[in-house]
Design an enzyme around this catalytic site. Structure first.
Site, mmCIF file in Angstrom:
data_model
loop_
_atom_site.group_PDB
_atom_site.id
_atom_site.type_symbol
_atom_site.label_atom_id
_atom_site.label_comp_id
_atom_site.label_asym_id
_atom_site.label_seq_id
_atom_site.Cartn_x
_atom_site.Cartn_y
_atom_site.Cartn_z
ATOM 1 C CG ASN A 1 -3.922 30.078 31.611
ATOM 2 O OD1 ASN A 1 -4.792 30.712 31.012
ATOM 3 N ND2 ASN A 1 -3.396 28.978 31.124
ATOM 4 N N PRO B 1 -14.103 38.150 31.119
ATOM 5 C CG PRO B 1 -13.155 39.845 32.428
ATOM 6 C CD PRO B 1 -14.353 39.532 31.565
ATOM 7 C CB ALA B 2 -10.886 34.291 34.569
ATOM 8 N N GLY C 1 -10.443 27.961 27.831
ATOM 9 C CA GLY C 1 -10.573 27.513 29.216
ATOM 10 C C GLY C 1 -10.558 26.000 29.267
ATOM 11 C CB SER C 2 -11.521 23.699 31.932
ATOM 12 O OG SER C 2 -12.852 24.122 32.140
ATOM 13 C CD GLU D 1 -7.505 27.765 20.537
ATOM 14 O OE1 GLU D 1 -6.764 26.863 20.947
ATOM 15 O OE2 GLU D 1 -7.585 28.076 19.334
ATOM 16 C CG LEU D 2 -11.700 23.419 24.790
ATOM 17 C CD1 LEU D 2 -12.700 22.309 24.552
ATOM 18 C CD2 LEU D 2 -12.343 24.540 25.598
ATOM 19 C CB CYS E 1 -3.215 25.291 27.481
ATOM 20 S SG CYS E 1 -2.680 26.677 26.480
HETATM 21 P P1 NAD Z 1 -12.265 27.545 33.238
HETATM 22 O O1 NAD Z 1 -12.860 26.704 32.175
HETATM 23 O O2 NAD Z 1 -12.557 27.213 34.648
HETATM 24 O O3 NAD Z 1 -12.698 29.068 33.047
HETATM 25 C C1 NAD Z 1 -12.577 29.737 31.822
HETATM 26 C C2 NAD Z 1 -13.651 30.805 31.740
HETATM 27 O O4 NAD Z 1 -14.931 30.185 31.842
HETATM 28 C C3 NAD Z 1 -13.585 31.845 32.847
HETATM 29 O O5 NAD Z 1 -13.962 33.092 32.306
HETATM 30 C C4 NAD Z 1 -14.627 31.361 33.841
HETATM 31 O O6 NAD Z 1 -15.180 32.402 34.612
HETATM 32 C C5 NAD Z 1 -15.667 30.761 32.918
HETATM 33 N N1 NAD Z 1 -16.442 29.682 33.574
HETATM 34 C C6 NAD Z 1 -16.053 28.876 34.575
HETATM 35 N N2 NAD Z 1 -17.035 28.018 34.899
HETATM 36 C C7 NAD Z 1 -18.064 28.281 34.060
HETATM 37 C C8 NAD Z 1 -19.362 27.729 33.892
HETATM 38 N N3 NAD Z 1 -19.787 26.718 34.650
HETATM 39 N N4 NAD Z 1 -20.146 28.246 32.936
HETATM 40 C C9 NAD Z 1 -19.707 29.245 32.175
HETATM 41 N N5 NAD Z 1 -18.506 29.817 32.282
HETATM 42 C C10 NAD Z 1 -17.683 29.346 33.219
HETATM 43 O O7 NAD Z 1 -10.697 27.565 32.922
HETATM 44 P P2 NAD Z 1 -9.571 28.288 33.743
HETATM 45 O O8 NAD Z 1 -9.365 27.504 35.001
HETATM 46 O O9 NAD Z 1 -9.838 29.749 33.842
HETATM 47 O O10 NAD Z 1 -8.311 28.111 32.764
HETATM 48 C C11 NAD Z 1 -7.558 26.975 32.713
HETATM 49 C C12 NAD Z 1 -7.930 26.110 31.527
HETATM 50 O O11 NAD Z 1 -7.805 26.865 30.327
HETATM 51 C C13 NAD Z 1 -6.998 24.927 31.356
HETATM 52 O O12 NAD Z 1 -7.749 23.788 31.028
HETATM 53 C C14 NAD Z 1 -6.107 25.351 30.194
HETATM 54 O O13 NAD Z 1 -5.512 24.289 29.487
HETATM 55 C C15 NAD Z 1 -7.066 26.120 29.370
HETATM 56 N N6 NAD Z 1 -6.356 27.034 28.450
HETATM 57 C C16 NAD Z 1 -6.328 26.720 27.134
HETATM 58 C C17 NAD Z 1 -5.646 27.546 26.247
HETATM 59 C C18 NAD Z 1 -5.633 27.248 24.778
HETATM 60 O O14 NAD Z 1 -5.269 28.140 24.010
HETATM 61 N N7 NAD Z 1 -6.018 26.049 24.339
HETATM 62 C C19 NAD Z 1 -5.008 28.702 26.726
HETATM 63 C C20 NAD Z 1 -5.057 28.989 28.080
HETATM 64 C C21 NAD Z 1 -5.755 28.143 28.933
#
Ligand code: NAD
Length: 493
Positions: A161, A185-186, A237-238, A259-260, A293
């Site tokens: 995002n 990265p994603a 991420g999530s 940072e979730l 987020c």
């Molecule tokens: P995601 O958790 O699906 O993915 C994040 C990263 O993890 C990506 O690089 C992805 O390739 C990797 N990933 C995905 N599945 C994995 C697995 N099973 N094992 C290991 N790595 C894996 O999150 P997203 O959909 O890319 O981003 C959205 C989430 O990020 C939302 O929950 C949002 O709130 C959060 N977010 C938080 C902040 C913050 O600062 N707190 C900032 C931005 C986004």
């Protein structure tokens, strides 16, 4: 026209991983296509590295660490500032790449480049201030103190995002501290990360200090989290994936920052002008098409101004434009992919089936299959998905409350604890609610709250640690205590 032809500097578009200062193919046959979410067109492909290549990135980061940590802090600062200058100089290309792979409107992408670059400048300077302490000695004839030392190799795993700023907020802090980094990265948005690598190289950041690996996410993270030589993991991420990675880091007892997810409440007090508050809530909800987020996911409005607030919110929301982020005056781009649209629709259906009112939102107007139209629901309650889950979509839910105690309970009724918004001018109410909110960040009467000087991060299931601010660099530093004994008496020397 290929993507590289759209850039003023075609070399910023890279379809390889970047390891040890070299653009790297995968050794196997695995690759992944990257799509423009607005049009569905493939922008390019990235290779998936094989496990031994991921380990090779750790080898490179380990070798580079020896030299990078040995540089003086001001020498590292100079190189990071050169990187900052290049980010600024290439802002238009970086923004275009970002809009193409992520979908956010071009002005927002430019804003993210500025925001991302600002962390590089901030931490370049902070690296010069990683002071240790002298400790008044309780041991005769001894001098006590602390040194700050880089933890070592840091693995940085980031979301789609904010494809650029979530990398620089981590990498600049780690590199300023003297660490070397491996960025994963994603898969949806790798090109911003790879452009950062190209510019890092031009800035004179030595080979092996900033690496970008690409691959199967679970496979890459298992290797990086399981590697004893990787000393820190920083993940954005999530919450679901954050929990998995925390477990994977247990065996090697890594430093972990997470940072979730968000699910922010947006509280509006009875003293507020409903129009002013509604316009602020729209701004806090629809940034990055709700894929943020910090998005105001649960809008809690005092019952005395609820109906007026809803009317103003709907009016303001109706003025938002939805479309391809490259075209004209667009407020909301597409969601990242089709599954995100399906998830948003399911959340809306769930809320309506449990009694919420659909005030506005007509999905038949969507300009493409990855788009979701701004949608407003009132009467949102605790039993609905919209209350508990991050919608990560332009779906706003409003709930009326009766008094301060009730709204505090409602706001805290979530596993998340990242950010909260509070709109009221009553200083007693501000102080009471501010203190009671279980969130890492509370913004009072302001939508904008982030930036380099800010300790960004959450409590509860929203994460561990803080990024940015004067403490952000600490995530990448160890404190080494020293005791110099048998020094003789100071007065006798
Ligand atoms: P995601 O958790 O699906 O993915 C994040 C990263 O993890 C990506 O690089 C992805 O390739 C990797 N990933 C995905 N599945 C994995 C697995 N099973 N094992 C290991 N790595 C894996 O999150 P997203 O959909 O890319 O981003 C959205 C989430 O990020 C939302 O929950 C949002 O709130 C959060 N977010 C938080 C902040 C913050 O600062 N707190 C900032 C931005 C986004």
């Amino acid at each position: 026209m290929t993507l590289s032809n759209k850039l003023s500097d075609p070399r910023l578009f890279r379809q390889y991983a970047y390891v040890d200062g070299k653009w790297t193919h995968g050794d196997g046959n695995r690759e992944e296509a990257v799509f423009d979410p607005a049009t569905g067109e493939a922008l390019g492909h990235i290779p998936w590295l094989e496990p031994h290549q991921i380990t090779g990135a750790v080898d490179a980061a380990e070798a580079a660490f020896v030299h990078w940590r040995a540089l003086r802090a001001d020498e590292r600062c100079e190189r990071l500032l050169a990187w900052y200058d290049l980010l600024q100089a290439n802002r238009e290309d970086l923004a275009l790449l970002m809009t193409l792979e992520q979908g956010k409107p071009l002005p927002d992408a430019r804003g993210e480049v500025e925001y991302g670059a600002s962390f590089v400048r901030w931490f370049a300077e902070e690296g010069k201030r990683t002071f240790g302490e002298t400790i008044p000695s309780h041991i005769p004839n001894a001098a006590l103190g602390t040194l700050k030392e880089p933890v070592g190799i840091a693995a940085l795993i980031t979301p789609w995002n904010f494809p650029l700023a979530m990398i620089t907020r981590k990498a600049a802090a780690a590199m300023a501290a003297g660490c070397t980094v491996i960025v994963k990265p994603a898969g949806e948005t790798p090109f911003s990360a790879l452009a950062l690598a190209e510019l890092a190289e031009r800035a004179g950041i030595p080979a092996g200090v900033f690496n970008v690996v690409l691959g199967d996410p679970p496979e890459v993270s298992r290797i990086l989290c399981g590697e004893d030589r990787v000393k820190a993991l920083s993940f954005t991420g999530s919450t679901r994936v954050g929990r998995l990675l925390l477990e994977q880091c247990a065996n090697t007892v890594k430093r972990v920052s997470l940072e979730l997810g968000g699910n922010a409440p947006f509280i509006v007090g009875p003293d507020m002008d409903p129009k002013e508050a509604a316009f602020a809530a729209v701004a806090a909800k629809f940034q990055t098409a709700g894929q943020d987020c910090l998005a105001a996911d649960r809008i809690l409005v005092h019952e005395s101004i609820h109906d007026e607030f809803v009317a103003h919110f709907a009016e303001r929301m109706a003025a938002l434009t939805v479309g391809n982020g490259l075209e004209g005056e667009i407020d909301l781009g597409p969601l990242i992919h089709r599954q995100a649209v399906e998830k948003a629709a399911a959340i809306v259906d769930d809320a309506i089936s449990k009694g919420a009112t659909l005030v506005a939102g007509d999905q038949s107007q969507a300009p493409g299959e990855n788009f979701f139209m701004p949608t407003l629901l009132s009467g949102v309650t605790h039993d609905m998905k919209l209350w508990h889950e991050e919608s990560f979509a332009p779906v706003a839910g409003i709930t009326a409350y009766a008094d301060d105690d009730q709204v505090i309970e409602m706001a805290n009724d979530t596993e998340y604890g990242l950010a909260a918004y509070l709109y009221t001018h009553d200083i007693r109410r501000i102080w009471k609610i501010l203190r009671a909110l279980e969130f890492g960040m509370v913004s009072v009467n302001s939508v904008k709250m982030t930036g380099p000087p800010v300790p960004f991060g959450g409590v509860k299931h929203s994460g561990l640690g803080r990024e940015g601010g004067v403490t952000g660099i600490d995530e990448y530093l160890e404190t080494k205590y020293y005791c110099l004994g048998a020094l003789g008496s100071v007065s006798g020397s």
